[in-house]
Write a protein that holds these residues in place. Structure first.
Motif, PDB file in Angstrom:
ATOM      1  N   VAL A  16      13.909  10.078   6.607  1.00 10.91           N
ATOM      2  CA  VAL A  16      12.866  11.027   6.220  1.00 10.91           C
ATOM      3  C   VAL A  16      12.424  10.777   4.782  1.00 10.91           C
ATOM      4  O   VAL A  16      11.223  10.790   4.481  1.00 10.91           O
ATOM      5  CB  VAL A  16      13.348  12.481   6.417  1.00 10.91           C
ATOM      6  N   CYS A  17      13.375  10.530   3.898  1.00 10.75           N
ATOM      7  CA  CYS A  17      13.032  10.245   2.504  1.00 10.75           C
ATOM      8  C   CYS A  17      12.196   8.977   2.380  1.00 10.75           C
ATOM      9  O   CYS A  17      11.206   8.946   1.635  1.00 10.75           O
ATOM     10  CB  CYS A  17      14.298  10.131   1.658  1.00 10.75           C
ATOM     11  N   VAL A  18      12.566   7.939   3.098  1.00 12.03           N
ATOM     12  CA  VAL A  18      11.798   6.694   3.075  1.00 12.03           C
ATOM     13  C   VAL A  18      10.386   6.937   3.603  1.00 12.03           C
ATOM     14  O   VAL A  18       9.404   6.466   3.019  1.00 12.03           O
ATOM     15  CB  VAL A  18      12.525   5.591   3.880  1.00 12.03           C
ATOM     16  N   TYR A  19      10.260   7.689   4.689  1.00 10.54           N
ATOM     17  CA  TYR A  19       8.952   8.006   5.256  1.00 10.54           C
ATOM     18  C   TYR A  19       8.104   8.769   4.250  1.00 10.54           C
ATOM     19  O   TYR A  19       6.922   8.455   4.046  1.00 10.54           O
ATOM     20  CB  TYR A  19       9.116   8.817   6.542  1.00 10.54           C
ATOM     21  N   LEU A  20       8.683   9.767   3.624  1.00  9.06           N
ATOM     22  CA  LEU A  20       7.932  10.567   2.654  1.00  9.06           C
ATOM     23  C   LEU A  20       7.504   9.734   1.453  1.00  9.06           C
ATOM     24  O   LEU A  20       6.364   9.832   0.987  1.00  9.06           O
ATOM     25  CB  LEU A  20       8.757  11.771   2.194  1.00  9.06           C
ATOM     26  N   CYS A  21       8.399   8.903   0.953  1.00  9.16           N
ATOM     27  CA  CYS A  21       8.095   8.115  -0.240  1.00  9.16           C
ATOM     28  C   CYS A  21       7.104   6.992   0.023  1.00  9.16           C
ATOM     29  O   CYS A  21       6.203   6.755  -0.774  1.00  9.16           O
ATOM     30  CB  CYS A  21       9.373   7.535  -0.829  1.00  9.16           C
ATOM     31  N   PHE A  22       7.274   6.294   1.137  1.00  7.29           N
ATOM     32  CA  PHE A  22       6.460   5.106   1.364  1.00  7.29           C
ATOM     33  C   PHE A  22       5.220   5.347   2.208  1.00  7.29           C
ATOM     34  O   PHE A  22       4.353   4.480   2.273  1.00  7.29           O
ATOM     35  CB  PHE A  22       7.305   3.996   1.995  1.00  7.29           C
ATOM     36  N   TYR A  23       5.099   6.491   2.839  1.00  4.49           N
ATOM     37  CA  TYR A  23       3.884   6.751   3.605  1.00  4.49           C
ATOM     38  C   TYR A  23       3.134   7.950   3.044  1.00  4.49           C
ATOM     39  O   TYR A  23       2.003   7.825   2.591  1.00  4.49           O
ATOM     40  CB  TYR A  23       4.195   6.955   5.089  1.00  4.49           C
ATOM     41  N   CYS A  24       3.748   9.099   3.055  1.00  5.41           N
ATOM     42  CA  CYS A  24       3.050  10.325   2.646  1.00  5.41           C
ATOM     43  C   CYS A  24       2.660  10.292   1.176  1.00  5.41           C
ATOM     44  O   CYS A  24       1.537  10.641   0.824  1.00  5.41           O
ATOM     45  CB  CYS A  24       3.916  11.548   2.938  1.00  5.41           C
ATOM     46  N   PHE A  25       3.577   9.895   0.318  1.00  6.43           N
ATOM     47  CA  PHE A  25       3.273   9.870  -1.100  1.00  6.43           C
ATOM     48  C   PHE A  25       2.179   8.853  -1.413  1.00  6.43           C
ATOM     49  O   PHE A  25       1.323   9.093  -2.253  1.00  6.43           O
ATOM     50  CB  PHE A  25       4.536   9.583  -1.913  1.00  6.43           C
ATOM     51  N   ARG A  26       2.183   7.726  -0.741  1.00  7.07           N
ATOM     52  CA  ARG A  26       1.149   6.714  -0.956  1.00  7.07           C
ATOM     53  C   ARG A  26      -0.223   7.266  -0.578  1.00  7.07           C
ATOM     54  O   ARG A  26      -1.191   7.103  -1.315  1.00  7.07           O
ATOM     55  CB  ARG A  26       1.452   5.463  -0.141  1.00  7.07           C
ATOM     56  N   GLU A  27      -0.304   7.917   0.561  1.00  7.23           N
ATOM     57  CA  GLU A  27      -1.569   8.514   0.994  1.00  7.23           C
ATOM     58  C   GLU A  27      -2.030   9.591   0.012  1.00  7.23           C
ATOM     59  O   GLU A  27      -3.214   9.696  -0.299  1.00  7.23           O
ATOM     60  CB  GLU A  27      -1.441   9.094   2.403  1.00  7.23           C
ATOM     61  N   TYR A  28      -1.087  10.373  -0.468  1.00  6.96           N
ATOM     62  CA  TYR A  28      -1.416  11.406  -1.454  1.00  6.96           C
ATOM     63  C   TYR A  28      -1.973  10.776  -2.729  1.00  6.96           C
ATOM     64  O   TYR A  28      -2.967  11.256  -3.288  1.00  6.96           O
ATOM     65  CB  TYR A  28      -0.180  12.251  -1.780  1.00  6.96           C
ATOM     66  N   ARG A  29      -1.340   9.706  -3.204  1.00  8.35           N
ATOM     67  CA  ARG A  29      -1.801   9.045  -4.421  1.00  8.35           C
ATOM     68  C   ARG A  29      -3.206   8.493  -4.263  1.00  8.35           C
ATOM     69  O   ARG A  29      -4.034   8.599  -5.176  1.00  8.35           O
ATOM     70  CB  ARG A  29      -0.830   7.920  -4.817  1.00  8.35           C
ATOM     71  N   ILE A  30      -3.494   7.903  -3.109  1.00  4.65           N
ATOM     72  CA  ILE A  30      -4.843   7.387  -2.850  1.00  4.65           C
ATOM     73  C   ILE A  30      -5.844   8.535  -2.848  1.00  4.65           C
ATOM     74  O   ILE A  30      -6.906   8.445  -3.468  1.00  4.65           O
ATOM     75  CB  ILE A  30      -4.881   6.608  -1.518  1.00  4.65           C
ATOM     76  N   ASP A  31      -5.511   9.621  -2.161  1.00  7.57           N
ATOM     77  CA  ASP A  31      -6.408  10.779  -2.109  1.00  7.57           C
ATOM     78  C   ASP A  31      -6.619  11.376  -3.498  1.00  7.57           C
ATOM     79  O   ASP A  31      -7.727  11.795  -3.848  1.00  7.57           O
ATOM     80  CB  ASP A  31      -5.864  11.848  -1.167  1.00  7.57           C
ATOM     81  N   ARG A  32      -5.556  11.421  -4.296  1.00  8.77           N
ATOM     82  CA  ARG A  32      -5.661  11.976  -5.641  1.00  8.77           C
ATOM     83  C   ARG A  32      -6.554  11.097  -6.513  1.00  8.77           C
ATOM     84  O   ARG A  32      -7.389  11.607  -7.263  1.00  8.77           O
ATOM     85  CB  ARG A  32      -4.271  12.101  -6.253  1.00  8.77           C
ATOM     86  N   LEU A  33      -6.384   9.775  -6.433  1.00  4.11           N
ATOM     87  CA  LEU A  33      -7.240   8.864  -7.183  1.00  4.11           C
ATOM     88  C   LEU A  33      -8.696   9.059  -6.775  1.00  4.11           C
ATOM     89  O   LEU A  33      -9.583   9.178  -7.631  1.00  4.11           O
ATOM     90  CB  LEU A  33      -6.814   7.411  -6.960  1.00  4.11           C
ATOM     91  N   PHE A  73     -12.724   1.331  -2.101  1.00  2.83           N
ATOM     92  CA  PHE A  73     -11.637   0.361  -1.987  1.00  2.83           C
ATOM     93  C   PHE A  73     -10.371   0.798  -2.726  1.00  2.83           C
ATOM     94  O   PHE A  73      -9.527  -0.042  -3.040  1.00  2.83           O
ATOM     95  CB  PHE A  73     -12.092  -1.009  -2.489  1.00  2.83           C
ATOM     96  N   ALA A  74     -10.217   2.086  -2.976  1.00  2.00           N
ATOM     97  CA  ALA A  74      -9.038   2.583  -3.701  1.00  2.00           C
ATOM     98  C   ALA A  74      -7.744   2.231  -2.973  1.00  2.00           C
ATOM     99  O   ALA A  74      -6.726   1.960  -3.614  1.00  2.00           O
ATOM    100  CB  ALA A  74      -9.139   4.094  -3.902  1.00  2.00           C
ATOM    101  N   HIS A  75      -7.787   2.204  -1.657  1.00  3.48           N
ATOM    102  CA  HIS A  75      -6.577   1.906  -0.887  1.00  3.48           C
ATOM    103  C   HIS A  75      -6.140   0.445  -1.038  1.00  3.48           C
ATOM    104  O   HIS A  75      -5.018   0.097  -0.694  1.00  3.48           O
ATOM    105  CB  HIS A  75      -6.806   2.235   0.589  1.00  3.48           C
TER     106      HIS A  75
END
Length: 182
Positions: A16-33, A73-75
């Motif tokens: 769960v931690c790996v999923y949150l860090c490598f998928y959810c957090f990445r998507e959040y960072r892209i959306d925030r940018l 192209f932020a992603h």
């Protein structure tokens, strides 16, 4: 002694931690940018709507095009691509059209506002890069500790924005985004 229940729960927690860090957090960072870039684009539009710069001025259209390209192209912005842009950049560096159009602006408040938007774009990209790479986060942490131990009086945010103004490669990434769009 080996406890299978503890091992199972630990494995699930780790997954769960790996999923949150490598998928959810990445998507959040892209959306925030992208959200920050949308706000900058809105600020640019408000300048034109207020009559401070014309909608068809080359500096306005070039800056808006650059913002739209980086949003689109932020992603695709990664530390590896940033590093490759630095290593394999052309000599002389790429001269994007928004820099040429920016140079045509008369000196004054509007030029400072457009420059401020472009500097904040670079700052948001650098922040995005640093928060997405654990090695860079550790480097930044070590750099911050070093600055504190040496008695630096500048705030970390001032150091960050100062670096963003002079960051090598940011203009190349912006230019690559514009080239990819056209």
């Amino acid at each position: 002694m080996y406890n299978p229940t503890t091992a199972m729960f630990s494995s699930v927690f780790l997954a769960v931690c790996v999923y949150l860090c490598f998928y959810c957090f990445r998507e959040y960072r892209i959306d925030r940018l992208r959200q920050h870039l949308f706000e900058l684009r809105d600020e640019l539009f408000d300048l034109a709507a207020a009559g401070e710069i014309e909608f068809n001025h080359p500096a306005y259209t070039a800056t808006r095009t650059m913002l739209n390209s980086v949003i689109r192209f932020a992603h695709r912005i990664t530390v590896v691509r940033f590093t490759l842009a630095l290593v394999w950049r052309e000599n002389p560096p790429i001269s994007p059209r928004f820099l040429i159009a920016f140079a045509e602006l008369p000196a004054g408040e509007i030029k400072n506002k457009i420059a401020g938007i472009q500097i904040r774009v670079a700052g948001y990209i650098i922040h995005y890069l640093f928060t997405g790479c654990p090695v860079l986060i550790l480097f930044l942490f070590a750099f911050g500790i070093d600055r504190l131990l040496r008695g630096a009086v500048k705030k970390i945010s001032d150091i960050f924005w100062e670096f963003a103004k002079q960051a090598p490669g940011i203009r190349q990434i912006e230019a690559l985004a514009i080239e990819a769009e056209s």
